[in-house]
Design a protein around this motif. Sequence first.
Motif, PDB file in Angstrom:
ATOM      1  N   UNK A 127       0.814  -1.213   0.000  1.00 45.41           N
ATOM      2  CA  UNK A 127       0.000   0.000   0.000  1.00 45.41           C
ATOM      3  C   UNK A 127       0.852   1.270   0.000  1.00 45.41           C
ATOM      4  N   UNK A 128       2.161   1.118   0.122  1.00 40.83           N
ATOM      5  CA  UNK A 128       3.055   2.276   0.210  1.00 40.83           C
ATOM      6  C   UNK A 128       2.896   3.176  -1.014  1.00 40.83           C
ATOM      7  N   UNK A 129       2.564   4.437  -0.774  1.00 41.56           N
ATOM      8  CA  UNK A 129       2.390   5.466  -1.808  1.00 41.56           C
ATOM      9  C   UNK A 129       1.427   5.042  -2.907  1.00 41.56           C
ATOM     10  N   UNK A 130       0.438   4.256  -2.533  1.00 39.31           N
ATOM     11  CA  UNK A 130      -0.538   3.753  -3.494  1.00 39.31           C
ATOM     12  C   UNK A 130      -1.597   4.809  -3.805  1.00 39.31           C
ATOM     13  N   UNK A 131      -2.141   4.798  -5.023  1.00 37.95           N
ATOM     14  CA  UNK A 131      -3.273   5.670  -5.333  1.00 37.95           C
ATOM     15  C   UNK A 131      -4.612   5.092  -4.902  1.00 37.95           C
ATOM     16  N   UNK A 132      -4.614   3.894  -4.334  1.00 37.18           N
ATOM     17  CA  UNK A 132      -5.851   3.193  -4.018  1.00 37.18           C
ATOM     18  C   UNK A 132      -6.690   3.940  -2.982  1.00 37.18           C
ATOM     19  N   UNK A 133      -7.981   3.972  -3.212  1.00 36.47           N
ATOM     20  CA  UNK A 133      -8.929   4.499  -2.230  1.00 36.47           C
ATOM     21  C   UNK A 133      -9.664   3.376  -1.508  1.00 36.47           C
ATOM     22  N   UNK A 134      -9.370   2.121  -1.877  1.00 38.45           N
ATOM     23  CA  UNK A 134     -10.032   0.974  -1.251  1.00 38.45           C
ATOM     24  C   UNK A 134      -8.991  -0.098  -0.948  1.00 38.45           C
ATOM     25  N   UNK A 135      -8.275   0.034   0.159  1.00 38.51           N
ATOM     26  CA  UNK A 135      -7.172  -0.881   0.444  1.00 38.51           C
ATOM     27  C   UNK A 135      -7.590  -2.333   0.621  1.00 38.51           C
ATOM     28  N   UNK A 136      -8.772  -2.571   1.208  1.00 39.69           N
ATOM     29  CA  UNK A 136      -9.184  -3.957   1.377  1.00 39.69           C
ATOM     30  C   UNK A 136      -9.605  -4.560   0.050  1.00 39.69           C
ATOM     31  N   UNK A 137     -10.317  -3.797  -0.736  1.00 44.21           N
ATOM     32  CA  UNK A 137     -10.737  -4.284  -2.050  1.00 44.21           C
ATOM     33  C   UNK A 137      -9.542  -4.541  -2.946  1.00 44.21           C
ATOM     34  N   UNK A 138      -8.579  -3.632  -2.931  1.00 40.89           N
ATOM     35  CA  UNK A 138      -7.447  -3.716  -3.854  1.00 40.89           C
ATOM     36  C   UNK A 138      -6.301  -4.581  -3.352  1.00 40.89           C
ATOM     37  N   UNK A 139      -6.067  -4.603  -2.033  1.00 39.32           N
ATOM     38  CA  UNK A 139      -4.881  -5.273  -1.487  1.00 39.32           C
ATOM     39  C   UNK A 139      -5.199  -6.287  -0.387  1.00 39.32           C
ATOM     40  N   UNK A 140      -6.462  -6.458  -0.057  1.00 40.78           N
ATOM     41  CA  UNK A 140      -6.862  -7.317   1.072  1.00 40.78           C
ATOM     42  C   UNK A 140      -6.228  -6.834   2.375  1.00 40.78           C
ATOM     43  N   UNK A 141      -6.087  -5.526   2.506  1.00 43.64           N
ATOM     44  CA  UNK A 141      -5.550  -4.894   3.702  1.00 43.64           C
ATOM     45  C   UNK A 141      -6.607  -3.974   4.284  1.00 43.64           C
ATOM     46  N   UNK A 142      -7.005  -4.219   5.511  1.00 45.10           N
ATOM     47  CA  UNK A 142      -7.855  -3.257   6.212  1.00 45.10           C
ATOM     48  C   UNK A 142      -6.950  -2.383   7.065  1.00 45.10           C
ATOM     49  N   UNK A 143      -6.860  -1.119   6.717  1.00 46.19           N
ATOM     50  CA  UNK A 143      -6.059  -0.198   7.505  1.00 46.19           C
ATOM     51  C   UNK A 143      -6.572  -0.171   8.934  1.00 46.19           C
ATOM     52  N   UNK A 144      -5.684   0.105   9.885  1.00 37.57           N
ATOM     53  CA  UNK A 144      -6.126   0.175  11.276  1.00 37.57           C
ATOM     54  C   UNK A 144      -5.395   1.279  12.013  1.00 37.57           C
ATOM     55  N   UNK A 145      -6.042   1.784  13.035  1.00 39.20           N
ATOM     56  CA  UNK A 145      -5.523   2.889  13.842  1.00 39.20           C
ATOM     57  C   UNK A 145      -6.103   2.762  15.238  1.00 39.20           C
TER      58      UNK A 145
END
Length: 328
Positions: A127-145
Amino acid sequence: MLAFSGAARAQHVPAAGLGPAQLAVVINDDEPNSVEIGEYYRKARGIPAANMVHVRIPHRPRRLDAEQFDALKAQIDAKLGPDIQAVLMVWTAPYAVECNSLTSAYTLGLDSSLCAKSCAPSKPSSYYNSPSAKPYTDYRMRLSMLLPIESVEASKALIDRGVLAGFAMPTGTAYFLTTSDAARSSRARFFPRSMSVPSKKLTIKNLQADSIEQVSDIMVYQTGLTHVPKLDTLKFLPGALADHLTSQGGELLADAQMSSLRWLDAGATASYGTVSEPCNHWQKFPNSTVLLGQYLRGSSAIEAYWKSVAWPAQGVFIGEPLAAPYRR
């Protein structure tokens, strides 16, 4: 589009970034502060009721072992639909899993092999410097904080700052400080040059200094020191991002070095720090050019911070995730 030298660039402006419908909020029912602040956040951000997840984590452990983490992640994931792109955990601790941060273990998977040599390179983030607006859809990554909860009043003020950031683009300054601590200035090569960005009402200041003081227009503050002085003289704008490159900033409830919580206490809206010894690999910390570029393109705080760290296994992301002062 802004052009910054010295770092990789996103290929194009992202589509509309993450919103409330794509964010799950996880509450620890064993923590009264988590319950109260989670409900406050739901109302403040209009989080759908279906996106609220309840778990139980007794005794406020700072670190989880692999078995505890697997059980927690399974509880959370079982309640999430495919449209959920990010997760906000409403607590201060736990913030680590073995030598990994909790947020990175959740988003990328636990990397126990790193614990044998925590200064080694960690797995790169797709996901580093990615243009993606949907990380789970595009990378199977759910961002967390994490949304820290040590003070109900302070947490509500943090949430309010994040919400306020969306109402008007402020006139602000991004401060990048190359300090006298050479080891902790390893990412200074990626500091944007001093310039004005009129379309974003932003001034960028690249400074050789150990601190700034008596300024009231901070949108970004990045530096490298074990402890950052004069925070009590500063004022941060709603949506401000701030972090310091040091080994133990992500040890949120320890005091050997300055905790990243101190940035939020001072008025920042999101921050980052590492939970185990990373050495000073710049890849393990937010790349300043990427962070600023992504934020100015309209990414939310959680997106901009996650997109800015190439090797995030040891780093914990904290704050109000949906702050997006430049999304217009």
